[in-house]
Design an enzyme around this catalytic site. Structure first.
Site, PDB file in Angstrom:
ATOM      1  N   GLU A 184    -111.260 -46.358   9.454  1.00  0.00           N
ATOM      2  CA  GLU A 184    -111.641 -47.693   9.896  1.00  0.00           C
ATOM      3  C   GLU A 184    -110.862 -48.005  11.173  1.00  0.00           C
ATOM      4  OE1 GLU A 184    -110.935 -50.923   7.142  1.00  0.00           O
ATOM      5  OE2 GLU A 184    -112.180 -52.267   8.311  1.00  0.00           O
ATOM      6  N   GLY A 233    -101.351 -51.852   7.148  1.00  0.00           N
ATOM      7  CA  GLY A 233    -100.717 -51.887   5.829  1.00  0.00           C
ATOM      8  C   GLY A 233    -101.261 -50.835   4.886  1.00  0.00           C
ATOM      9  N   ALA A 234    -102.571 -50.776   4.771  1.00  0.00           N
ATOM     10  CA  ALA A 234    -103.193 -49.837   3.846  1.00  0.00           C
ATOM     11  C   ALA A 234    -104.697 -49.808   4.092  1.00  0.00           C
ATOM     12  CB  ALA A 234    -102.918 -50.237   2.396  1.00  0.00           C
ATOM     13  N   MET A 235    -105.372 -48.839   3.456  1.00  0.00           N
ATOM     14  CA  MET A 235    -106.800 -48.668   3.713  1.00  0.00           C
ATOM     15  C   MET A 235    -107.542 -48.349   2.427  1.00  0.00           C
ATOM     16  SD  MET A 235    -109.201 -48.688   5.873  1.00  0.00           S
ATOM     17  CE  MET A 235    -110.872 -48.464   5.282  1.00  0.00           C
ATOM     18  N   GLU A 236    -108.673 -49.025   2.263  1.00  0.00           N
ATOM     19  CA  GLU A 236    -109.392 -49.028   0.982  1.00  0.00           C
ATOM     20  C   GLU A 236    -110.401 -47.897   0.805  1.00  0.00           C
ATOM     21  OE1 GLU A 236    -109.801 -51.330   3.489  1.00  0.00           O
ATOM     22  OE2 GLU A 236    -111.908 -51.912   3.701  1.00  0.00           O
ATOM     23  N   ASN A 237    -110.244 -46.736   1.449  1.00  0.00           N
ATOM     24  CA  ASN A 237    -111.173 -45.617   1.284  1.00  0.00           C
ATOM     25  C   ASN A 237    -111.602 -45.468  -0.177  1.00  0.00           C
ATOM     26  OD1 ASN A 237    -110.275 -44.844   4.021  1.00  0.00           O
ATOM     27  ND2 ASN A 237    -108.408 -44.279   2.924  1.00  0.00           N
ATOM     28  N   HIS A 284    -105.088 -55.985  -2.925  1.00  0.00           N
ATOM     29  CA  HIS A 284    -106.054 -56.168  -1.836  1.00  0.00           C
ATOM     30  C   HIS A 284    -106.953 -54.933  -1.693  1.00  0.00           C
ATOM     31  CE1 HIS A 284    -107.251 -57.683   2.246  1.00  0.00           C
ATOM     32  NE2 HIS A 284    -107.421 -56.392   2.456  1.00  0.00           N
ATOM     33  N   GLU A 285    -106.331 -53.769  -1.606  1.00  0.00           N
ATOM     34  CA  GLU A 285    -107.127 -52.542  -1.397  1.00  0.00           C
ATOM     35  C   GLU A 285    -107.984 -52.254  -2.627  1.00  0.00           C
ATOM     36  OE1 GLU A 285    -107.091 -51.814   1.601  1.00  0.00           O
ATOM     37  OE2 GLU A 285    -105.206 -52.803   2.120  1.00  0.00           O
ATOM     38  N   GLU A 343    -112.879 -58.881   4.756  1.00  0.00           N
ATOM     39  CA  GLU A 343    -111.438 -59.147   4.837  1.00  0.00           C
ATOM     40  C   GLU A 343    -111.071 -60.567   4.415  1.00  0.00           C
ATOM     41  OE1 GLU A 343    -109.522 -56.868   4.801  1.00  0.00           O
ATOM     42  OE2 GLU A 343    -110.570 -55.172   5.733  1.00  0.00           O
TER      43      GLU A 343
HETATM   44  N1  TRP Z   1    -109.305 -52.393   5.884  1.00  0.00           N
HETATM   45  C1  TRP Z   1    -107.872 -52.343   5.942  1.00  0.00           C
HETATM   46  C2  TRP Z   1    -107.411 -53.517   5.090  1.00  0.00           C
HETATM   47  O1  TRP Z   1    -107.301 -54.616   5.501  1.00  0.00           O
HETATM   48  C3  TRP Z   1    -107.367 -52.506   7.337  1.00  0.00           C
HETATM   49  C4  TRP Z   1    -106.936 -51.282   8.051  1.00  0.00           C
HETATM   50  C5  TRP Z   1    -106.120 -50.325   7.599  1.00  0.00           C
HETATM   51  C6  TRP Z   1    -107.221 -50.943   9.375  1.00  0.00           C
HETATM   52  N2  TRP Z   1    -105.890 -49.422   8.595  1.00  0.00           N
HETATM   53  C7  TRP Z   1    -106.549 -49.779   9.683  1.00  0.00           C
HETATM   54  C8  TRP Z   1    -107.991 -51.515  10.349  1.00  0.00           C
HETATM   55  C9  TRP Z   1    -106.600 -49.187  10.924  1.00  0.00           C
HETATM   56  C10 TRP Z   1    -108.062 -50.923  11.582  1.00  0.00           C
HETATM   57  C11 TRP Z   1    -107.383 -49.766  11.875  1.00  0.00           C
HETATM   58  O2  TRP Z   1    -107.245 -53.396   3.931  1.00  0.00           O
HETATM   59 ZN    ZN Z   2    -108.621 -55.504   3.828  1.00  0.00          ZN
END
Ligand code: TRP
Ligand code: ZN
Length: 886
Positions: free
Chosen positions: A130, A270-274, A306-307, A329
């Protein structure tokens, strides 16, 4: 990998929401084969493509910074004249209506310092796709309205990379020649490319299990570097709590057999919801009492939730295009805020969230980057992962929740999932579901999605003793923002209560209404006009109105309440948010008066009414300790800086310091006795009560330290040396570094010696020093970025040094010599080629130049000009800097 654009002479292209068109092709299924080898990664992508648009539409794939090896359609390799390869696109002019596309390409993840796409962090491979990182992995339709199922085969050396992960289910694995092995993953849910993830590394795992409400077993795993395994239980605990909460509050269950979390030390956010493979910044997953503060524990709980919540709000229902980012978001932040409120103290959580909103989002909304929660245009989408899209977006969902009430809100959510599960949709689709399920008219409310700027609401009151009525008259106005003038009135939910002379809420009845059958003492008024009056009847005595209870809308409220009214609210309001708010308003007003006194050379003195009100708060044994700590925490310098321009950073700092010093001098004994009363015994626990005790204790310590007596220094040093948890240890260190005692040096050094091998703790060591408001900090900053442990490739480390200096330490950053600005200029020059996403975030404080005096304006603008003139400036930083100079 730095952006390949070589000159800033052609500005990046601006994308507009109004130009959205549905894609001409869909990719229904994709099989990816990754061959991970030292120095090069080879990718083969086989996609099932179907035409959806015009028969003559060309297939234009996105792709960045990689080497194309081959392209084949239905197994037939294309010759170079059958496709067009440009910097960022691969175009196939003539393709069948339905076909199999096979693309092979190569790149080296180890060279990828921008941390988007596939990269290497501490010897492990990981991805961040993302928003537009997938196009750095393979040529693809890299936009969220293209949803495919993914099958992923990963091949790598078995010793160096025993763990190979991707989305979905593990369906096959085995050994290969030369000490290599492979794993195949299959994700049955169609998803946009931004939710793709891959991880390969030598990782330890914490495993647990969860059974969903309908009885489905889920395996939960957290993968970390082996030395971090003892920092995982809190995240696991948080995950299980989040899973239960989403079932209970939203009726949403997890939908796969596996849920994985991986902790990565080099991460932009912070983190990513893959899907089923969340990837986390170590900072947002690792926590144990010795190394993480209570704030860190709370952040881990919130981000894990959140994720996890994104699995429904973001993944099952995703965004049609990136202008709709707040669809997932804003909604997901609202969900995590409510989760945290239910896990801890609801009142304190609301106060914390509003503090963040005011300090950061109100600032953004009054600066050069002001944008609606659904932006109309952008150059670089990464620049729009903002406090506006996230936190103001969450406030907009909260207002819908308030206007509909919890039951109808839930019906709206249910309808949203009934209609849109498996789809890529818009903010408007969400609002329509809310409206259709509830019958509440949200037509005017939709303006919150398209209008930028913080609305200003002015209220005046008139009491008619003869008629026993109180009339409240509201006016609203939203200031112009870049590219948007003449704003329309918004639909503002205004929660109001009236407090009688005895301090109790009175029952509310609006003129023309029947007497209420319930004794509701908070009333929701809908402000819709630019000026509007409401008359309450049956008001037998003069009352004090409590307005915007719970901060029911993200607005700036100006009222005609007197100082005495506010002291009354601070003592009596049944709405704890407004009780806190009254204290903050009084404090801010007094500090700004002191700022005037400083400017006029008048002697400073502390207002008696405020001092004795704070004394009552300090001494009130019935008051919740967490709440008490919030009341005692004065508005930050950054928040006070928004009250008036030009901002006088030095006078604000001096005035705020004076108030803290004077309060501490007057109430020293009481503060000391609370400090003693809050000393917890026994082991650390992350419970609301224990957190409140530590918070209040450390607020008291920082007040006591303003007196700079040897006794209190000794007390800080003792707390620092004896602490069994990071909350107390770092709070004491912070008190000491801000004092004048030379022994502080020893504490700074012993902290370093103790924690030099723990990255996240070392970040705190850097931050604490960068936040010290003393002239020496200027030279110190230069030393910190030369320190052997400083690392330009590590976003956490860079943020830990630059963030507090530019965001909190305003006297130093805005030093009138311009040294602070020059420091930031040097940082951006070094960082932008390495990591444009981080550079474009850190540069933003310079964009507030118009709020400073002429000399500082000149210096700030000169720094922006200098950055704009850098060769090869990234599109990310170009967008921010060029907009900041307008
Ligand atoms: N979707 C992620 C969140 O808010 C956001 C995020 C994580 C993101 N890493 C990123 C957005 C890198 C842009 C680039 O939970
Ligand atoms: Zn998010």
């Amino acid at each position: 990998m730095a952006d390949s654009r070589t000159s800033t002479i052609t500005p990046p292209e601006t994308k507009y929401l109004k130009d959205y068109r549905a894609p001409d092709f869909q990719i229904e299924q994709v099989t990816l084969v990754f061959d991970l080898r030292e120095g090069v990664t080879h990718v083969r992508a086989t996609s099932q493509v179907r035409r959806e648009g015009a028969a003559d539409a060309v297939l234009r794939l996105d792709g960045h910074d990689m080497t194309l090896m081959s392209v084949a359609v239905d197994g037939v390799r294309l010759t170079a004249d059958q496709y067009q390869l440009e910097d960022h696109h691969l175009t196939l002019p003539h393709v069948p209506d339905q076909f199999e596309l096979t693309i092979e390409n190569e790149f080296d993840p180890a060279q990828n310092t921008a941390l988007e796409g596939l990269y290497v962090s501490k010897g492990m491979y990981c991805t961040q796709c993302e928003a537009e990182g997938f196009r750095r992995i393979t040529y693809f339709l890299d936009q969220p309205d293209v949803m495919a199922t993914y099958r992923v085969r990963i091949e790598a050396d078995k010793t160096a990379y025993p763990v190979l992960l991707s989305n979905g289910n593990n369906i096959e694995q085995g050994d290969l020649a030369d000490g290599r092995h492979y794993v195949v993953w299959d994700d049955p849910f169609p998803k946009p490319s931004y939710l793709f993830a891959l991880v390969a590394g030598d990782l330890a795992v914490l495993e647990d299990h969860f059974t969903t409400r309908s009885g489905a077993p889920v395996t939960l795993r957290i993968f970390v570097a082996p030395e971090d395994l003892d920092k995982c239980p809190h995240a696991m605990d948080s995950l299980k709590k989040a899973m239960v909460w989403d079932e209970q509050v939203y009726g949403l269950e997890y939908d796969l057999d596996i849920f994985n979390i991986v902790a990565v030390s080099h991460f932009n956010m912070g983190a990513m919801e893959n899907k089923s493979l969340n990837i986390f910044n170590t900072k947002c997953v690792l926590a144990k009492p010795e190394t993480a503060t209570d704030g860190d524990f709370a952040a881990v709980e919130a981000v894990v939730a959140h994720e996890y919540f994104h699995n429904w709000t973001g993944n099952r229902v995703t965004c049609r295009d990136w202008f709709q980012l707040s669809l997932k978001e804003g909604l997901t932040v609202f969900r995590d805020q409510e989760f945290s409120a239910d896990m801890g103290s609801r009142a304190v959580k609301r106060i914390e969230d509003v503090r963040i909103l005011r300090q950061h989002q109100f600032a953004e909304d009054s600066g050069p980057m002001a944008h609606p929660i659904r932006p109309d245009s952008y150059m670089e989408i990464n620049n729009f992962y903002t406090v506006t899209v996230y936190e103001k977006g969450a406030e907009v969902i909260r207002m819908i929740h308030t206007l509909l009430g919890p039951e109808k809100y839930r019906q709206g959510i249910d309808l949203y999932f009934d209609r849109h599960d498996g789809q890529a949709v818009t903010c408007d689709d969400f609002v329509a579901a809310m409206e259709d399920a509830s019958g509440v008219d949200l037509r005017q409310f939709r303006l919150w999605y398209s209008q930028a700027g913080t609305p200003e609401v002015t209220v005046s009151q008139s009491y008619d003793a003869a008629a026993e009525s109180l009339t409240l008259t509201f006016r609203q106005m939203t200031p112009d923002t870049p590219g948007q003038t003449d704003k329309k009135p918004l639909h503002i939910p205004m929660a109001v209560g009236l407090i009688g002379p005895d301090g109790a809420d009175i029952p509310l009845q609006l003129d023309g209404e029947n007497a209420p059958d319930d004794v509701a003492t908070t009333r929701l008024l809908s402000l819709t006009g630019s000026e509007q009056s409401f008359t309450f009847v049956g008001v037998k005595e003069p009352v004090v109105p409590s307005l915007l209870r719970g901060f029911s809308a993200p607005v700036k409220l100006k009222s005609d309440l007197t100082a005495a009214d506010r002291l009354f609210l601070l003592a009596h309001d049944s709405d704890s948010f407004n009780r806190w708010e009254a204290g903050q308003e009084i404090a801010a007003g007094l500090i700004m008066e002191l700022v005037d006194d400083i400017a006029a050379g008048r002697p400073l003195h502390l207002d008696d009414g405020f001092s004795s009100a704070m004394g009552k708060v300090i001494g009130d044994l019935d008051l919740d300790r967490a709440f008490k700590a919030e009341v005692l925490s004065l508005p930050s310098e950054a928040t006070l800086g928004q009250y008036r321009s030009p901002v006088d950073v030095d006078a604000i700092h001096q005035a705020r310091k004076f108030v803290r010093h004077a309060l501490a001098a007057t109430h020293e004994t009481a503060l000391q006795s609370i400090y003693n009363a809050c000393q917890t015994t026994g082991f650390y626990a992350f419970t609301p009560q224990a957190v409140a005790d530590r918070r209040l204790k450390n607020v008291c310590l920082s007040y006591l330290m303003t007196q700079e007596t040897p006794a209190v220094f000794t007390q800080s040093m003792a707390q620092f040396s004896n602490a069994d948890n990071m909350t107390d240890e770092i709070a004491a260190l912070s008190c000491m570094v801000n004092s004048a005692f030379s022994e502080t040096r020893d504490a700074v050094e012993s902290f370093y010696a103790k924690w030099r091998d723990d990255d996240l703790v070392l970040d705190k060591w850097f931050s604490v020093q960068a936040a010290v408001s003393k002239p020496e900090t200027q030279d110190l900053m230069r030393r910190l970025i030369q320190h052997p442990d400083f690392d330009w490739n590590m976003p956490n480390r860079v943020r830990s040094v630059v963030g507090p200096f530019c965001g909190q330490n305003l006297t130093c950053f805005h030093d009138k010599s311009g040294r602070g600005y020059a420091f930031l200029g040097d940082v951006i020059e070094k960082l932008d080629p390495i990591n444009p996403q981080i550079a474009s975030r850190l540069v933003q404080p310079l964009g507030r130049w118009k709020y400073y005096d002429a000399d500082r304006q000149k210096l700030m603008k000169a720094t922006l000009e200098r950055i704009l003139a850098l060769p090869n400036l990234s599109e990310n930083t170009y967008e921010i800097v060029s907009k900041s100079l307008k």
